[in-house]
Design a protein around this motif. Sequence first.
Motif, PDB file in Angstrom:
ATOM      1  N   ALA A 137       0.840  -1.200   0.000  1.00  0.00           N
ATOM      2  CA  ALA A 137       0.000   0.000   0.000  1.00  0.00           C
ATOM      3  C   ALA A 137       0.870   1.243   0.000  1.00  0.00           C
ATOM      4  O   ALA A 137       0.640   2.197  -0.755  1.00  0.00           O
ATOM      5  CB  ALA A 137      -0.922  -0.017   1.203  1.00  0.00           C
ATOM      6  N   THR A 138       1.894   1.233   0.840  1.00  0.00           N
ATOM      7  CA  THR A 138       2.805   2.376   0.909  1.00  0.00           C
ATOM      8  C   THR A 138       3.419   2.638  -0.455  1.00  0.00           C
ATOM      9  O   THR A 138       3.504   3.784  -0.901  1.00  0.00           O
ATOM     10  CB  THR A 138       3.918   2.104   1.942  1.00  0.00           C
ATOM     11  OG1 THR A 138       3.303   1.640   3.135  1.00  0.00           O
ATOM     12  CG2 THR A 138       4.730   3.358   2.240  1.00  0.00           C
ATOM     13  N   LYS A 139       3.851   1.572  -1.083  1.00  0.00           N
ATOM     14  CA  LYS A 139       4.495   1.726  -2.388  1.00  0.00           C
ATOM     15  C   LYS A 139       3.552   2.345  -3.403  1.00  0.00           C
ATOM     16  O   LYS A 139       3.925   3.244  -4.162  1.00  0.00           O
ATOM     17  CB  LYS A 139       4.986   0.369  -2.895  1.00  0.00           C
ATOM     18  CG  LYS A 139       6.398   0.102  -2.398  1.00  0.00           C
ATOM     19  CD  LYS A 139       7.006  -1.107  -3.062  1.00  0.00           C
ATOM     20  CE  LYS A 139       8.328  -1.421  -2.370  1.00  0.00           C
ATOM     21  NZ  LYS A 139       8.633  -2.843  -2.419  1.00  0.00           N
ATOM     22  N   LEU A 140       2.314   1.852  -3.383  1.00  0.00           N
ATOM     23  CA  LEU A 140       1.334   2.374  -4.329  1.00  0.00           C
ATOM     24  C   LEU A 140       1.065   3.857  -4.089  1.00  0.00           C
ATOM     25  O   LEU A 140       0.940   4.645  -5.027  1.00  0.00           O
ATOM     26  CB  LEU A 140       0.029   1.582  -4.231  1.00  0.00           C
ATOM     27  CG  LEU A 140       0.058   0.185  -4.863  1.00  0.00           C
ATOM     28  CD1 LEU A 140      -1.179  -0.602  -4.497  1.00  0.00           C
ATOM     29  CD2 LEU A 140       0.179   0.323  -6.389  1.00  0.00           C
ATOM     30  N   GLN A 144       1.712   7.374  -6.267  1.00  0.00           N
ATOM     31  CA  GLN A 144       0.693   8.397  -6.534  1.00  0.00           C
ATOM     32  C   GLN A 144       1.118   9.788  -6.063  1.00  0.00           C
ATOM     33  O   GLN A 144       0.797  10.792  -6.676  1.00  0.00           O
ATOM     34  CB  GLN A 144      -0.609   8.023  -5.821  1.00  0.00           C
ATOM     35  CG  GLN A 144      -1.477   7.086  -6.622  1.00  0.00           C
ATOM     36  CD  GLN A 144      -2.804   6.904  -5.950  1.00  0.00           C
ATOM     37  OE1 GLN A 144      -3.358   7.852  -5.399  1.00  0.00           O
ATOM     38  NE2 GLN A 144      -3.336   5.688  -5.986  1.00  0.00           N
ATOM     39  N   TYR A 145       1.827   9.786  -4.908  1.00  0.00           N
ATOM     40  CA  TYR A 145       2.254  11.051  -4.320  1.00  0.00           C
ATOM     41  C   TYR A 145       3.770  11.056  -4.157  1.00  0.00           C
ATOM     42  O   TYR A 145       4.285  10.851  -3.067  1.00  0.00           O
ATOM     43  CB  TYR A 145       1.585  11.266  -2.965  1.00  0.00           C
ATOM     44  CG  TYR A 145       0.089  11.407  -3.033  1.00  0.00           C
ATOM     45  CD1 TYR A 145      -0.493  12.659  -3.252  1.00  0.00           C
ATOM     46  CD2 TYR A 145      -0.751  10.303  -2.873  1.00  0.00           C
ATOM     47  CE1 TYR A 145      -1.875  12.801  -3.328  1.00  0.00           C
ATOM     48  CE2 TYR A 145      -2.126  10.433  -2.939  1.00  0.00           C
ATOM     49  CZ  TYR A 145      -2.681  11.693  -3.167  1.00  0.00           C
ATOM     50  OH  TYR A 145      -4.031  11.822  -3.232  1.00  0.00           O
ATOM     51  N   PRO A 146       4.500  11.298  -5.250  1.00  0.00           N
ATOM     52  CA  PRO A 146       5.955  11.174  -5.168  1.00  0.00           C
ATOM     53  C   PRO A 146       6.604  12.203  -4.233  1.00  0.00           C
ATOM     54  O   PRO A 146       7.691  11.970  -3.735  1.00  0.00           O
ATOM     55  CB  PRO A 146       6.400  11.366  -6.620  1.00  0.00           C
ATOM     56  CG  PRO A 146       5.264  12.016  -7.310  1.00  0.00           C
ATOM     57  CD  PRO A 146       4.018  11.621  -6.592  1.00  0.00           C
ATOM     58  N   THR A 147       5.943  13.313  -3.975  1.00  0.00           N
ATOM     59  CA  THR A 147       6.572  14.338  -3.129  1.00  0.00           C
ATOM     60  C   THR A 147       6.064  14.301  -1.702  1.00  0.00           C
ATOM     61  O   THR A 147       6.376  15.177  -0.907  1.00  0.00           O
ATOM     62  CB  THR A 147       6.329  15.741  -3.699  1.00  0.00           C
ATOM     63  OG1 THR A 147       4.911  15.920  -3.802  1.00  0.00           O
ATOM     64  CG2 THR A 147       6.970  15.926  -5.055  1.00  0.00           C
ATOM     65  N   ALA A 148       5.292  13.278  -1.357  1.00  0.00           N
ATOM     66  CA  ALA A 148       4.750  13.223   0.012  1.00  0.00           C
ATOM     67  C   ALA A 148       5.872  13.186   1.040  1.00  0.00           C
ATOM     68  O   ALA A 148       6.904  12.553   0.831  1.00  0.00           O
ATOM     69  CB  ALA A 148       3.870  12.002   0.161  1.00  0.00           C
ATOM     70  N   LEU A 149       5.693  13.918   2.146  1.00  0.00           N
ATOM     71  CA  LEU A 149       6.711  13.972   3.183  1.00  0.00           C
ATOM     72  C   LEU A 149       6.616  12.773   4.111  1.00  0.00           C
ATOM     73  O   LEU A 149       7.587  12.339   4.691  1.00  0.00           O
ATOM     74  CB  LEU A 149       6.546  15.263   4.006  1.00  0.00           C
ATOM     75  CG  LEU A 149       6.761  16.562   3.247  1.00  0.00           C
ATOM     76  CD1 LEU A 149       6.332  17.733   4.105  1.00  0.00           C
ATOM     77  CD2 LEU A 149       8.207  16.706   2.833  1.00  0.00           C
ATOM     78  N   ASP A 150       5.402  12.290   4.275  1.00  0.00           N
ATOM     79  CA  ASP A 150       5.212  11.226   5.240  1.00  0.00           C
ATOM     80  C   ASP A 150       3.931  10.474   4.893  1.00  0.00           C
ATOM     81  O   ASP A 150       2.945  11.076   4.493  1.00  0.00           O
ATOM     82  CB  ASP A 150       5.087  11.835   6.657  1.00  0.00           C
ATOM     83  CG  ASP A 150       5.249  10.758   7.706  1.00  0.00           C
ATOM     84  OD1 ASP A 150       5.973   9.781   7.439  1.00  0.00           O
ATOM     85  OD2 ASP A 150       4.631  10.894   8.787  1.00  0.00           O
ATOM     86  N   ILE A 151       4.004   9.142   5.006  1.00  0.00           N
ATOM     87  CA  ILE A 151       2.804   8.350   4.757  1.00  0.00           C
ATOM     88  C   ILE A 151       2.633   7.403   5.925  1.00  0.00           C
ATOM     89  O   ILE A 151       3.568   6.686   6.295  1.00  0.00           O
ATOM     90  CB  ILE A 151       2.941   7.531   3.452  1.00  0.00           C
ATOM     91  CG1 ILE A 151       3.103   8.493   2.256  1.00  0.00           C
ATOM     92  CG2 ILE A 151       1.738   6.612   3.255  1.00  0.00           C
ATOM     93  CD1 ILE A 151       3.579   7.810   1.012  1.00  0.00           C
ATOM     94  N   ILE A 169      -1.587  10.986   4.625  1.00  0.00           N
ATOM     95  CA  ILE A 169      -0.500  11.401   3.734  1.00  0.00           C
ATOM     96  C   ILE A 169      -0.164  12.859   4.019  1.00  0.00           C
ATOM     97  O   ILE A 169      -1.044  13.724   4.001  1.00  0.00           O
ATOM     98  CB  ILE A 169      -0.908  11.268   2.257  1.00  0.00           C
ATOM     99  CG1 ILE A 169      -1.407   9.840   2.010  1.00  0.00           C
ATOM    100  CG2 ILE A 169       0.249  11.608   1.336  1.00  0.00           C
ATOM    101  CD1 ILE A 169      -2.180   9.712   0.731  1.00  0.00           C
ATOM    102  N   ARG A 170       1.120  13.098   4.325  1.00  0.00           N
ATOM    103  CA  ARG A 170       1.520  14.483   4.540  1.00  0.00           C
ATOM    104  C   ARG A 170       2.171  15.004   3.275  1.00  0.00           C
ATOM    105  O   ARG A 170       3.245  14.554   2.883  1.00  0.00           O
ATOM    106  CB  ARG A 170       2.473  14.576   5.721  1.00  0.00           C
ATOM    107  CG  ARG A 170       2.548  15.973   6.242  1.00  0.00           C
ATOM    108  CD  ARG A 170       3.430  16.123   7.440  1.00  0.00           C
ATOM    109  NE  ARG A 170       3.972  17.459   7.369  1.00  0.00           N
ATOM    110  CZ  ARG A 170       5.143  17.819   7.824  1.00  0.00           C
ATOM    111  NH1 ARG A 170       5.894  16.943   8.429  1.00  0.00           N
ATOM    112  NH2 ARG A 170       5.549  19.057   7.686  1.00  0.00           N
TER     113      ARG A 170
END
Lengths: 575, 450
Positions: A137-140, A144-151, A169-170
């Motif tokens: 899930a994290t990978k997916l 989707q959100y390549p620039t996310a700071l934190d998941i 998602i941050r």
Amino acid sequence: MDNLNISVTAKANYKLTAGQKIGLAMSTIGLFILLIAWAGVTFDPAWLYISLSLGLMLVGIATYTYGTYAHETKGIKNNNVWFRSLTSRGSLAWAGGILLTLFYIQLYYFSSTLGLNNQTLTSEELSIPITNSEESATKLIEAQYPTALDISISMDGVEDAQTFKSAKIRLQNTGFIHLFDPVSKILRGKAADQWFLYGTLYTFVILFLGLKFIVKYRHNRYQLIRTISVIFAQLIFAYFLPMILESFFTDSPSLGKDFKSIWPLEYNFATAETMKGLEAESVNSVSGTFYFVWGIFLFLIFTPIITYFVGKRWYCSWICGCGGLAETAGDSFRHLSSKKESVWKFERIIIHSVMVFALVMSIGSLYPYFSGNEFKVGFIKITSNGYFWGSLVLIALAMTGLLYAYKQSKSKHKFLLVGTTILAGIAVLIIIGKATGNTQIFFTDSKTLKKTYGFFIGAAFSGIAGVGFYPILGNRVWCRFGCPMAGYMGIFQRFKSKFRITTNGGQCISCGNCSVYCEQGIDVRAYAQKGENIIRSSCVGCGICSAVCPRGVLKLENGPEEGRIISEPKITGSH
Amino acid sequence: MTNIVIIGNGIAGVTAARHIRKISSDAQITIISSESKYFFSRTALMYVFMGHMKFEHTQPYEEFFWGKNRINLIQDHVEKINPEDSSLNLKTGEILKYDKLIIATGSKYNKFDLPNSDLKGVQGMYSKQDLEELFENTQDCKSAAVIGGGLIGVELAEMLISRGIETHFVVREKTFWSGVLPEAEGKMIMEHFKKHHHLHMHYEEELAEIKGDNRVTSVITKKGTEINCSVVGLSIGVSANKKLAEECGIECDKGILVNEYLETNLPNIFAVGDCVQLKDAKDGRRTIEQVWYAGRMMGEAIAPTVLGNKKEYNPGPWFNSAKFFDIEYQTYGIVKPKLEDNEAEFVWQHPTEEILLHFVFDKENKTFIGINNFGLRLRHDLMDKWLRDKQTIQIILENFETVCFDPEFHRAYGKDILNAYNEKYNTNYQMNKKVWWRNLLEKNTRPVHG
């Protein structure tokens, strides 16, 4: 009370110097950048605008300070303080106070509006199948959100049959918080958050306005040294050091703490969450053990001993961050504290109530934790029994201390007996808890206790009211009415300390400058005009009463306990 | 139950009331004042003008204090004292009886006996009403003149320049306040004056003429200089408010004459504070001392006497304090502007800072006589004790680090001072280590001489 029979203004004659105008212009532009970012504008590149903003404010304040004091002789310059709108509860003061208060409310409760972009999305919204494992899930989501700071992923179900439920998602910071990203990246290698923004602003305000304070009181070495100390403590111990250490030693989160922040002011120290963290940390790193021992040592041994020798000023006006802000940014508002006797009575009740609240919250939080586990940090092991007896011994010790103070003091302060009774009550509840096995000794769970304390005391009192109301109620609202650490040290300062403010014989002319400029609302003059030493639990030892006295009547000093409290004051000269 | 009435609610009258209440819980105490209902600190009026504080801050006691201590306050003006039936006529028509009467009517500022001296804008600075007048007079004032040196003059000048008003300070003497201060001190103050913008000094000048129609427009000095100004601040001394006493047959000279018990020549009538002239003064003190401290000490001394337990007014060694703009001044003992024949002096001045100490002592037996102290703070208790004990200059100098009262971390310059003295007088005094000051106070250091 009598008042003047005319309206008192001095507007017409109050003119700004060129330096003051240029300084104000520069710092206002610097502030304007912050304000636009606050309003939601995202600046890029952020490093350019944050340097511009901080730089302009620093140079602006320096220029303003130069324009204010350079052509003035050294000495106390409180001219027009009660005529200016900002410093005499005028419209500027109200606007400023409301703005500050709103900022704190936003910071504590609506940080997303500052540019902190957290999104919680369900599997449906993300179109990720619910059967996915946490990893995939994290990978997916990363895709989707390549620039996310934190998941962070929330899963449903039990161990073997977990299903993906939702993800927090941050996203990249925007607006106000984004402006501080470059500073945060340099210092700790990650993006800023609302607390980084707050800490940075806080520290720079202390630094900038501390420099102004130093120039203003440049004739007074006590003020000079004290202010350098308070700036240094904030800049190094509260700001740079923890952040740099934290980024270097990622498995030692304790090193990211402010090592001069002491329980009960640092109320997070004595909570189940912290204990859990320290236990985990101490498996791999010695820092957890150190932080645990250091915290207890500071509160139990260091604080009483130093307060005995020099009064609580060593902390309140030399080291503390809250004190640091009050002494620098708050200096222009110190005269607004009320000196009424009724307010003093209120102060004594409320500050000691907060102290009791802090104690109850901490015990309530720690009791279930210690009685449920065998606590182990490094070489220290605390069993359920050990905690039970240890806390009873400490409470007995505190009760003995209060009763001793009661016996020693001439005026037999009733609050000492009330305090003793409350401590006895807590001891009884602990014993009942032990006997019945009920861990909720204060009839509520520890999380609720901590949350309530955090909401009412940690946020509303120390932040929103404590700083937001600077321009209306003065700069030490929190320190005077709320801080449990100040209350704790105050008891030592009042009953067992070498510190006092000495009145110089019969030299007092009752002018009242000392009382007006006392940020803690102590009616210093009431003592000075009788030739009496000032021994007050609330005195933070800022030394301004002594500085503003036009007749050289007051001196903060440490001396023998004998003769410290003058019960029958006599004025030198009249025999 | 004695019915005590006090006329005047300044520091002398209020201190008397407070101490009477301390001794007697059943005496009936009434204070009458037309200036204000509540006691305020006159010394703080300048700070109200400069915006350091509000008028309410000058009032040392909250409203409840007077009720709690059963001190009855009347805001009215006493028109007449009737000693024959122990009563007072008030302006509102009321008649007030008393058993004991304390007159504490204070003083008023002196005016010039010149034409136009009643023009608007010409005023002194003493009372609450004077402050109100000054607020009004300075509303559109660009330039002002202060006439006469001395402490009120300095305060007035400081007040005026705090508003950015160009202030001309007209002083009769060649060196500042030379009637009180020795030349070295006066010169240092004069140097300090130069640092203040908006302040223009005119030494060896006196007022000759005041010009204007309704409002003062300028003054002309005796040397012919014309100073344009819309405010003229008068600082040519104060004199006792003695008219009320004089009219009812109380013996007066420059002030209301009292003996060592502060009794006037009429029974049951006493006087304290600025309005008083002592028949006899002790310890080299003066018979008229119109300062805050004397008023307070008289107020304290009168309390037992009024209640029938006669106690002499014995203020002990002279002390005083003031502030000349930024320079704090304290004095202990007697330092005259010119040395007496039996006196020797030692002056120490810091090479760069505005610090000056002027010691005076007996030429022969070295007994310490007094000190003028600028820019440093000294401990009153120790100075008082040493003056009473007639200690030598050696004791003062050798213990200077202990006697210094400046805030922590400040330098006391004790060694520099001692070395300079040793050099000048070829002595070998040794600096004592700084000790807790009370140890020195309680130690019975026997005087070497006398």
